[in-house]
Motif scaffolding. Structure first.
Motif, PDB file in Angstrom:
ATOM      1  N   HIS A 105       0.869  -1.175   0.000  1.00 10.51           N
ATOM      2  CA  HIS A 105       0.000   0.000   0.000  1.00 10.51           C
ATOM      3  C   HIS A 105       0.904   1.222   0.000  1.00 10.51           C
ATOM      4  O   HIS A 105       1.391   1.657   1.041  1.00 10.51           O
ATOM      5  CB  HIS A 105      -0.896  -0.024   1.240  1.00 10.51           C
ATOM      6  N   LEU A 106       1.124   1.809  -1.181  1.00  5.68           N
ATOM      7  CA  LEU A 106       2.083   2.902  -1.302  1.00  5.68           C
ATOM      8  C   LEU A 106       1.654   4.148  -0.544  1.00  5.68           C
ATOM      9  O   LEU A 106       2.487   5.004  -0.238  1.00  5.68           O
ATOM     10  CB  LEU A 106       2.297   3.251  -2.777  1.00  5.68           C
ATOM     11  N   GLY A 107       0.378   4.249  -0.215  1.00  6.56           N
ATOM     12  CA  GLY A 107      -0.076   5.386   0.571  1.00  6.56           C
ATOM     13  C   GLY A 107       0.483   5.369   1.980  1.00  6.56           C
ATOM     14  O   GLY A 107       0.523   6.410   2.646  1.00  6.56           O
ATOM     15  N   ARG A 108       0.918   4.204   2.462  1.00  6.76           N
ATOM     16  CA  ARG A 108       1.495   4.083   3.800  1.00  6.76           C
ATOM     17  C   ARG A 108       2.993   4.372   3.804  1.00  6.76           C
ATOM     18  O   ARG A 108       3.605   4.488   4.865  1.00  6.76           O
ATOM     19  CB  ARG A 108       1.262   2.677   4.362  1.00  6.76           C
ATOM     20  N   PHE A 109       3.595   4.435   2.615  1.00  7.61           N
ATOM     21  CA  PHE A 109       5.037   4.656   2.535  1.00  7.61           C
ATOM     22  C   PHE A 109       5.358   6.135   2.657  1.00  7.61           C
ATOM     23  O   PHE A 109       4.551   6.997   2.315  1.00  7.61           O
ATOM     24  CB  PHE A 109       5.584   4.150   1.191  1.00  7.61           C
ATOM     25  N   GLY A 110       6.561   6.422   3.137  1.00  7.53           N
ATOM     26  CA  GLY A 110       6.991   7.806   3.226  1.00  7.53           C
ATOM     27  C   GLY A 110       8.433   7.887   3.689  1.00  7.53           C
ATOM     28  O   GLY A 110       8.981   6.927   4.244  1.00  7.53           O
ATOM     29  N   GLU A 111       9.059   9.029   3.459  1.00 11.22           N
ATOM     30  CA  GLU A 111      10.433   9.228   3.898  1.00 11.22           C
ATOM     31  C   GLU A 111      10.502   9.142   5.430  1.00 11.22           C
ATOM     32  O   GLU A 111       9.664   9.701   6.128  1.00 11.22           O
ATOM     33  CB  GLU A 111      10.955  10.585   3.427  1.00 11.22           C
ATOM     34  N   GLY A 112      11.494   8.458   5.925  1.00 13.11           N
ATOM     35  CA  GLY A 112      11.635   8.294   7.366  1.00 13.11           C
ATOM     36  C   GLY A 112      10.924   7.067   7.894  1.00 13.11           C
ATOM     37  O   GLY A 112      11.083   6.708   9.066  1.00 13.11           O
ATOM     38  N   THR A 113      10.117   6.409   7.060  1.00 15.46           N
ATOM     39  CA  THR A 113       9.425   5.183   7.470  1.00 15.46           C
ATOM     40  C   THR A 113      10.329   3.978   7.234  1.00 15.46           C
ATOM     41  O   THR A 113      10.907   3.831   6.165  1.00 15.46           O
ATOM     42  CB  THR A 113       8.123   4.993   6.673  1.00 15.46           C
ATOM     43  N   VAL A 114      10.442   3.120   8.254  1.00 23.72           N
ATOM     44  CA  VAL A 114      11.227   1.892   8.121  1.00 23.72           C
ATOM     45  C   VAL A 114      10.320   0.678   8.204  1.00 23.72           C
ATOM     46  O   VAL A 114      10.297  -0.167   7.307  1.00 23.72           O
ATOM     47  CB  VAL A 114      12.325   1.815   9.198  1.00 23.72           C
TER      48      VAL A 114
END
Length: 239
Positions: A105-114
């Motif tokens: 789910h690319l909506g959950r991805f973001g910079e700083g997320t591991v």
């Protein structure tokens, strides 16, 4: 010296590209494009004071081993997925799914997320920027944008930069069934997504095609690896 060499290569590339186009020889067209890109890179690349390729594995080997340990310890069973840059991740990413039956789910991805939390099919570990982002960024700065340029151009561009930097080269082929085969010489023996050279090529291919790519299989030879990629569709499909 670099500008002179770059000029010679660029001129030779234009000749090959023109002759291939007029004669209908695709191999010459591709060779011409690669030579032009290599010439552009050589024109701006300092030729002295470079670190030998044989020294580089000493610097990246431990990090490659770490990612393999991380994946095994967290029981990440899904195949790695190469994500091209988009609004949430301007430098792209490698996603290591928790489940082999993944549905990112690319909506959950973001910079700083591991750690990406969600259902079993959506969970996993996000590596952003990928290990090869520096090489891809260098390619963009010296050759031009890769996003949406197509498989052939993007792979030729990053391969030419690798060659100019003394890091080898890469060959990329699209099969009739839509799969993509990548042949590259990595710097370390760990996972290909953790290796700067291999991941740079994979990310460039994802940017050129504009699609998420699943690493279906990896076959190691004496010096090179063969990486088979499966197309998963564009960003919009997984938002």
């Amino acid at each position: 010296m670099g500008r002179l060499l770059g000029g010679v290569l660029t001129a030779a590339g234009v000749i090959l590209w023109y002759y291939g186009g007029t004669s209908g020889t695709t191999a010459l067209v591709n060779l011409g494009i690669g030579t032009i890109i290599l010439g552009l890179v050589a024109a701006v690349l300092p030729l002295g004071g470079q670190v030998g390729r044989e020294v580089l594995p000493l610097t990246c080997g431990p990090s490659c081993d770490f990612f393999e340990t991380l994946r095994r310890d967290l029981e990440l069973e899904g195949n790695p997925v190469i994500v091209p840059p988009y609004e949430n991740l301007p430098k792209g990413a490698v996603f290591l799914p928790k489940s082999s039956e993944f549905s990112p789910h690319l909506g959950r991805f973001g910079e700083g997320t591991v750690f990406v939390a969600g259902s079993e099919r959506e969970s996993g570990v996000l590596i952003s920027p990928p290990a090869g982002w520096g090489i891809v960024e260098y390619t963009i700065e010296n050759v031009g944008e890769l996003a949406g340029t197509g498989l052939g151009y993007a792979s030729s561009a990053v391969s030419s930069v690798l060659s100019a930097l003394g890091l080898g080269s890469a060959e990329v082929f699209e099969k009739e069934d839509g799969r993509i085969e990548v042949f590259v010489r990595p710097l370390c023996d760990g996972p290909v997504y953790a290796d700067p050279v291999s991941s740079a090529v994979l990310l460039a291919v994802a940017m050129g095609t504009g699609e998420l790519l699943k690493v279906s299989s990896v076959e190691r030879g004496s010096e090179h690896v063969k990486i088979v990629l499966e197309r998963l569709g564009g960003i919009e499909k997984w938002l």
